[in-house]
Design a protein around this motif. Structure first.
Motif, PDB file in Angstrom:
ATOM      1  N   SER A 235       0.795  -1.237  -0.092  1.00  0.00           N
ATOM      2  CA  SER A 235       0.025   0.066  -0.021  1.00  0.00           C
ATOM      3  C   SER A 235       0.699   1.291   0.092  1.00  0.00           C
ATOM      4  CB  SER A 235      -0.922   0.020   1.255  1.00  0.00           C
ATOM      5  OG  SER A 235      -0.069   0.105   2.444  1.00  0.00           O
ATOM      6  N   THR A 236       2.021   1.216   0.710  1.00  0.00           N
ATOM      7  CA  THR A 236       2.908   2.187   0.740  1.00  0.00           C
ATOM      8  C   THR A 236       3.515   2.953  -0.503  1.00  0.00           C
ATOM      9  OG1 THR A 236       3.777   1.872   3.006  1.00  0.00           O
ATOM     10  CG2 THR A 236       5.135   3.432   1.567  1.00  0.00           C
ATOM     11  N   ARG A 237       3.935   1.629  -1.361  1.00  0.00           N
ATOM     12  CA  ARG A 237       4.351   1.907  -2.728  1.00  0.00           C
ATOM     13  C   ARG A 237       3.174   2.366  -3.808  1.00  0.00           C
ATOM     14  NH1 ARG A 237       8.854   3.600  -3.968  1.00  0.00           N
ATOM     15  NH2 ARG A 237       8.949   2.445  -5.940  1.00  0.00           N
ATOM     16  N   GLU A 238       1.893   1.638  -3.586  1.00  0.00           N
ATOM     17  CA  GLU A 238       0.951   2.159  -4.337  1.00  0.00           C
ATOM     18  C   GLU A 238       0.571   3.667  -3.983  1.00  0.00           C
ATOM     19  OE1 GLU A 238      -3.696   0.694  -5.094  1.00  0.00           O
ATOM     20  OE2 GLU A 238      -2.346  -0.418  -3.863  1.00  0.00           O
ATOM     21  N   THR A 239       0.783   4.020  -2.824  1.00  0.00           N
ATOM     22  CA  THR A 239       0.514   5.505  -2.430  1.00  0.00           C
ATOM     23  C   THR A 239       1.489   6.081  -3.335  1.00  0.00           C
ATOM     24  OG1 THR A 239      -0.288   4.726  -0.414  1.00  0.00           O
ATOM     25  CG2 THR A 239       0.256   7.127  -0.592  1.00  0.00           C
ATOM     26  N   ALA A 240       2.849   5.824  -3.037  1.00  0.00           N
ATOM     27  CA  ALA A 240       3.665   6.485  -3.908  1.00  0.00           C
ATOM     28  C   ALA A 240       3.447   6.879  -5.237  1.00  0.00           C
ATOM     29  CB  ALA A 240       5.158   5.917  -3.851  1.00  0.00           C
ATOM     30  N   GLY A 241       2.997   5.650  -6.068  1.00  0.00           N
ATOM     31  CA  GLY A 241       2.448   5.735  -7.363  1.00  0.00           C
ATOM     32  C   GLY A 241       1.409   6.831  -7.737  1.00  0.00           C
ATOM     33  N   LEU A 242       0.551   6.793  -6.695  1.00  0.00           N
ATOM     34  CA  LEU A 242      -0.808   7.765  -6.807  1.00  0.00           C
ATOM     35  C   LEU A 242      -0.304   9.138  -6.479  1.00  0.00           C
ATOM     36  CD1 LEU A 242      -3.076   5.566  -4.707  1.00  0.00           C
ATOM     37  CD2 LEU A 242      -3.366   6.045  -7.128  1.00  0.00           C
ATOM     38  N   VAL A 243       0.620   9.458  -5.636  1.00  0.00           N
ATOM     39  CA  VAL A 243       1.109  10.775  -5.440  1.00  0.00           C
ATOM     40  C   VAL A 243       1.910  11.307  -6.714  1.00  0.00           C
ATOM     41  CG1 VAL A 243       2.763  12.190  -4.304  1.00  0.00           C
ATOM     42  CG2 VAL A 243       1.301  10.558  -3.003  1.00  0.00           C
ATOM     43  N   ILE A 244       2.673  10.354  -7.310  1.00  0.00           N
ATOM     44  CA  ILE A 244       3.336  10.880  -8.536  1.00  0.00           C
ATOM     45  C   ILE A 244       2.782  11.062  -9.517  1.00  0.00           C
ATOM     46  CG2 ILE A 244       5.235   9.965 -10.009  1.00  0.00           C
ATOM     47  CD1 ILE A 244       6.757  10.897  -7.860  1.00  0.00           C
ATOM     48  N   ALA A 245       1.604  10.177  -9.873  1.00  0.00           N
ATOM     49  CA  ALA A 245       0.692  10.169 -11.032  1.00  0.00           C
ATOM     50  C   ALA A 245      -0.260  11.525 -10.658  1.00  0.00           C
ATOM     51  CB  ALA A 245      -0.257   9.008 -10.616  1.00  0.00           C
ATOM     52  N   ALA A 246      -0.798  11.929  -9.569  1.00  0.00           N
ATOM     53  CA  ALA A 246      -1.356  13.153  -9.212  1.00  0.00           C
ATOM     54  C   ALA A 246      -0.501  14.297  -9.685  1.00  0.00           C
ATOM     55  CB  ALA A 246      -1.815  13.041  -7.852  1.00  0.00           C
ATOM     56  N   LEU A 247       0.604  14.398  -9.173  1.00  0.00           N
ATOM     57  CA  LEU A 247       1.449  15.417  -9.491  1.00  0.00           C
ATOM     58  C   LEU A 247       2.068  15.537 -10.883  1.00  0.00           C
ATOM     59  CD1 LEU A 247       4.058  15.127  -6.360  1.00  0.00           C
ATOM     60  CD2 LEU A 247       2.031  16.954  -6.725  1.00  0.00           C
ATOM     61  N   GLY A 248       1.941  14.565 -11.696  1.00  0.00           N
ATOM     62  CA  GLY A 248       2.361  14.222 -13.058  1.00  0.00           C
ATOM     63  C   GLY A 248       1.339  14.654 -14.005  1.00  0.00           C
ATOM     64  N   ASP A 249      -0.002  15.086 -13.633  1.00  0.00           N
ATOM     65  CA  ASP A 249      -0.789  15.396 -14.526  1.00  0.00           C
ATOM     66  C   ASP A 249      -0.563  16.635 -15.252  1.00  0.00           C
ATOM     67  OD1 ASP A 249      -2.630  13.304 -14.056  1.00  0.00           O
ATOM     68  OD2 ASP A 249      -3.939  14.367 -12.658  1.00  0.00           O
ATOM     69  N   GLY A 250      -0.023  17.436 -14.430  1.00  0.00           N
ATOM     70  CA  GLY A 250       0.430  18.818 -14.967  1.00  0.00           C
ATOM     71  C   GLY A 250       1.459  18.601 -16.013  1.00  0.00           C
ATOM     72  N   ALA A 251       2.360  17.415 -15.680  1.00  0.00           N
ATOM     73  CA  ALA A 251       3.335  17.520 -16.979  1.00  0.00           C
ATOM     74  C   ALA A 251       2.939  16.899 -18.156  1.00  0.00           C
ATOM     75  CB  ALA A 251       4.503  16.471 -16.166  1.00  0.00           C
ATOM     76  N   GLU A 252       1.897  16.066 -18.059  1.00  0.00           N
ATOM     77  CA  GLU A 252       1.456  15.502 -19.630  1.00  0.00           C
ATOM     78  C   GLU A 252       0.873  16.817 -20.247  1.00  0.00           C
ATOM     79  OE1 GLU A 252      -0.831  12.144 -19.563  1.00  0.00           O
ATOM     80  OE2 GLU A 252       0.502  10.919 -18.364  1.00  0.00           O
ATOM     81  N   GLY A 253       0.562  17.896 -19.215  1.00  0.00           N
ATOM     82  CA  GLY A 253      -0.164  19.039 -20.056  1.00  0.00           C
ATOM     83  C   GLY A 253       0.944  19.740 -20.758  1.00  0.00           C
ATOM     84  N   LEU A 254       1.890  19.668 -20.191  1.00  0.00           N
ATOM     85  CA  LEU A 254       3.111  20.459 -20.647  1.00  0.00           C
ATOM     86  C   LEU A 254       3.630  19.687 -21.944  1.00  0.00           C
ATOM     87  CD1 LEU A 254       4.948  21.769 -17.292  1.00  0.00           C
ATOM     88  CD2 LEU A 254       3.825  23.398 -19.484  1.00  0.00           C
ATOM     89  N   VAL A 255       3.605  18.602 -21.883  1.00  0.00           N
ATOM     90  CA  VAL A 255       4.208  17.695 -23.089  1.00  0.00           C
ATOM     91  C   VAL A 255       3.344  17.791 -24.025  1.00  0.00           C
ATOM     92  CG1 VAL A 255       4.773  15.462 -23.526  1.00  0.00           C
ATOM     93  CG2 VAL A 255       5.715  16.008 -21.460  1.00  0.00           C
TER      94      VAL A 255
END
Length: 281
Positions: A235-255
């Motif tokens: 669950s901890t690593r899944e949480t890490a993935g969720l946090v990175i994915a949430a923060l990464g939404d803005g990255a895909e917009g820039l890309v």
């Protein structure tokens, strides 16, 4: 004269593409990792995810047990009460407050503005006080001895520890002052390359293709970062993935914006080349 213009156009084009290549992830890191409003907007809704709730429940149970002498007979009821509070709507405001306050302190630490919470080691911590404040009334109602003493508890709980978060934090810290400016500089350099070039159509096509390549590389890297963060089944690593994915939404917009700009440049360049050939013929 033409040779000098070609050389200058090529140099400006390469410098512009390099600036954009560095500027896109830099701008994302600065906006998503260091901007408290955007960070809170991205991370706070994760409380709805079962993996995040499980991580918070485990952390709060550990925090309570470290402060109180909870009898073995009450260990089960304690976990059920904590899980019920974490899953309730009443917990959401406390969670948002904790996320926001923790991020403000973490950014202060990264900027050396005071003693804050370490983020550049890849550990995402959330302040304990707002969460415990929401928890105490339910613990008292459940008969957990000494629950009222928790109102004076400070400190933090570790939400997730991830090397991917450490990478993002270090990048954000490094580009805090000039990250977004790189994108502006890259755009100016690319436009200057087109204006200087004696073959503007070719320069537009090459520059556009370069932007498309940069976009493809960035997209692959961001998706790899998200996949690596959530690769573990815990669950901890899944949480890490969720946090990175949430923060990464803005990255895909820039890309995506970079890719669109590249596509437009290619189309315009082909149009200029076609018009030039017809004019010559």
């Amino acid at each position: 004269m033409l040779t000098a213009r070609r050389f200058l156009a090529t140099l400006l084009l390469l410098c512009g593409l390099a600036a954009v290549a560095v500027g896109v992830p830099s701008s994302w890191a600065k906006q998503s990792v260091l901007d408290t409003d955007r960070y809170t907007e991205a991370v706070a809704p994760l409380i709805e995810e079962p993996a995040v709730r499980a991580t918070i429940t485990d952390a709060l149970v550990t925090a309570v047990e470290s402060q109180l002498s909870v009898p073995d007979a009450l260990a089960g009821p304690l976990r059920r009460v904590v899980a019920g509070v974490v899953g309730s709507d009443a917990f959401v405001p406390a969670w948002e407050t904790a996320v926001r306050s923790s991020h403000e302190h973490a950014v202060a630490a990264l900027r050396d503005e005071g003693k804050g919470l370490a983020l550049d080691d890849g550990t995402l911590r959330v302040e304990l006080a707002p969460l415990v404040e929401a928890l105490v009334p339910r613990l008292e109602a459940a008969g957990i001895p000494g629950a009222s003493a928790l109102k004076r508890v400070n400190g933090t709980i570790e939400l997730v520890s991830s090397p991917e978060l450490a990478t993002a934090a270090r990048a954000a810290s490094a580009v805090d002052r000039w990250g977004t400016d790189l994108l502006v500089a890259g755009t100016v350099l690319l436009l200057a390359a087109v204006l200087v070039s004696p073959r503007r159509g070719t320069t537009l096509v090459v520059g556009g293709l370069g932007l498309l390549v940069v976009s493809a590389v960035h997209l692959a890297l961001f998706r790899r970062l998200t996949a690596d963060a959530g690769a573990d089944a815990s669950s901890t690593r899944e949480t890490a993935g969720l946090v990175i994915a949430a923060l990464g939404d803005g990255a895909e917009g820039l890309v995506l914006a970079t890719a669109v700009a590249g596509g437009v440049a290619v189309v315009l360049g082909l149009g200029v080349l076609l018009v030039s050939r017809r004019a010559v013929s």
